[in-house]
Design a protein around this motif. Sequence first.
Motif, mmCIF file in Angstrom:
data_model
loop_
_atom_site.group_PDB
_atom_site.id
_atom_site.type_symbol
_atom_site.label_atom_id
_atom_site.label_comp_id
_atom_site.label_asym_id
_atom_site.label_seq_id
_atom_site.Cartn_x
_atom_site.Cartn_y
_atom_site.Cartn_z
ATOM 1 N N TRP A 100 -4.209 17.132 -1.670
ATOM 2 C CA TRP A 100 -3.016 17.528 -0.919
ATOM 3 C C TRP A 100 -1.949 18.083 -1.859
ATOM 4 N N ALA A 101 -1.707 17.376 -2.981
ATOM 5 C CA ALA A 101 -0.685 17.828 -3.920
ATOM 6 C C ALA A 101 -1.102 19.113 -4.629
ATOM 7 N N ASP A 102 -2.397 19.249 -4.937
ATOM 8 C CA ASP A 102 -2.879 20.499 -5.531
ATOM 9 C C ASP A 102 -2.515 21.681 -4.632
ATOM 10 N N GLY A 107 0.502 23.912 -5.663
ATOM 11 C CA GLY A 107 0.025 25.218 -5.236
ATOM 12 C C GLY A 107 0.968 25.862 -4.247
ATOM 13 N N ASP A 108 0.506 26.931 -3.627
ATOM 14 C CA ASP A 108 1.350 27.675 -2.688
ATOM 15 C C ASP A 108 0.968 27.409 -1.239
ATOM 16 N N GLY A 109 0.144 26.399 -1.000
ATOM 17 C CA GLY A 109 -0.226 26.038 0.363
ATOM 18 C C GLY A 109 -1.516 26.647 0.842
ATOM 19 N N SER A 119 -2.657 33.414 -8.286
ATOM 20 C CA SER A 119 -1.835 32.421 -7.593
ATOM 21 C C SER A 119 -1.860 31.107 -8.362
ATOM 22 N N ALA A 120 -0.931 30.203 -8.026
ATOM 23 C CA ALA A 120 -0.858 28.919 -8.721
ATOM 24 C C ALA A 120 -2.151 28.133 -8.558
ATOM 25 N N GLY A 121 -2.695 28.114 -7.335
ATOM 26 C CA GLY A 121 -3.926 27.376 -7.099
ATOM 27 C C GLY A 121 -5.101 27.945 -7.874
ATOM 28 N N PRO A 163 -14.752 20.426 -0.137
ATOM 29 C CA PRO A 163 -14.388 21.654 0.579
ATOM 30 C C PRO A 163 -13.034 22.183 0.135
ATOM 31 N N ALA A 164 -13.017 23.480 -0.128
ATOM 32 C CA ALA A 164 -11.799 24.218 -0.450
ATOM 33 C C ALA A 164 -11.305 23.988 -1.862
ATOM 34 N N THR A 165 -12.042 23.268 -2.708
ATOM 35 C CA THR A 165 -11.592 23.095 -4.091
ATOM 36 C C THR A 165 -12.227 24.120 -5.017
ATOM 37 N N GLY A 166 -13.272 24.810 -4.566
ATOM 38 C CA GLY A 166 -13.925 25.778 -5.426
ATOM 39 C C GLY A 166 -14.870 25.110 -6.386
#
Length: 207
Positions: A100-102, A107-109, A119-121, A163-166
């Motif tokens: 969540w914090a990442d 990150g930028d959401g 991007s930050a993420g 999921p969604a972390t790459g």
Amino acid sequence: MARDLREHEAFCAIAQGAAVIGEWWSLLIVREVTRGRHRFDDLHAELGISRRVLAERLKHLLDHDVLERRPYQQRPTRYEYHLTGAGRALAPVLIGLQDWADRFVLGDGTLTGEAAPGSAGSERLHALAGTSVPAPLFLPSTAGGEQDVVAGDAPVTVIFTYPATGSPAPPPADRSPTPARPGAPWRTACSATLPPPSPRPGSPCAA
């Protein structure tokens, strides 16, 4: 109204769980013990917390069966702090909070796996490639009990992504993984007892 609220919260699992591990230092202590820091002085040095507050939070976690003490020295007796079953079960909580914090704090959401280049993420994700798993790292084993999954004789380490972390590619074979940065994120789920090849200590951790 306040009395009714307190009586209601007595039956709320979220409220009761937050009373145990919701305080800032309690969560960070659990994080560091999960990473392999078991001794008071190591926790004190890593967290930068006062010795009095650290002692109070450790006692709180001991009283609630999140941590247990194990002697490692006699005369005088000194203790290490290890996760109990209840403490190990907090791993999904730490990972969920980190994810969540990442995404929303650091990150930028956007979802990390879909973040735009630059991007930050995206930059934080690619910076993880080649970092090392904290050692020692004891996890439940499919063979029963626990094992240090980054030890030289560990059968194999299974690293999961979420999921969604790459999933960044591991570093080239001719380049040694760089040391883990203090506070570097990690994504480790469990270990499985499978045939070799045996991993090297400090094998790269897929984030």
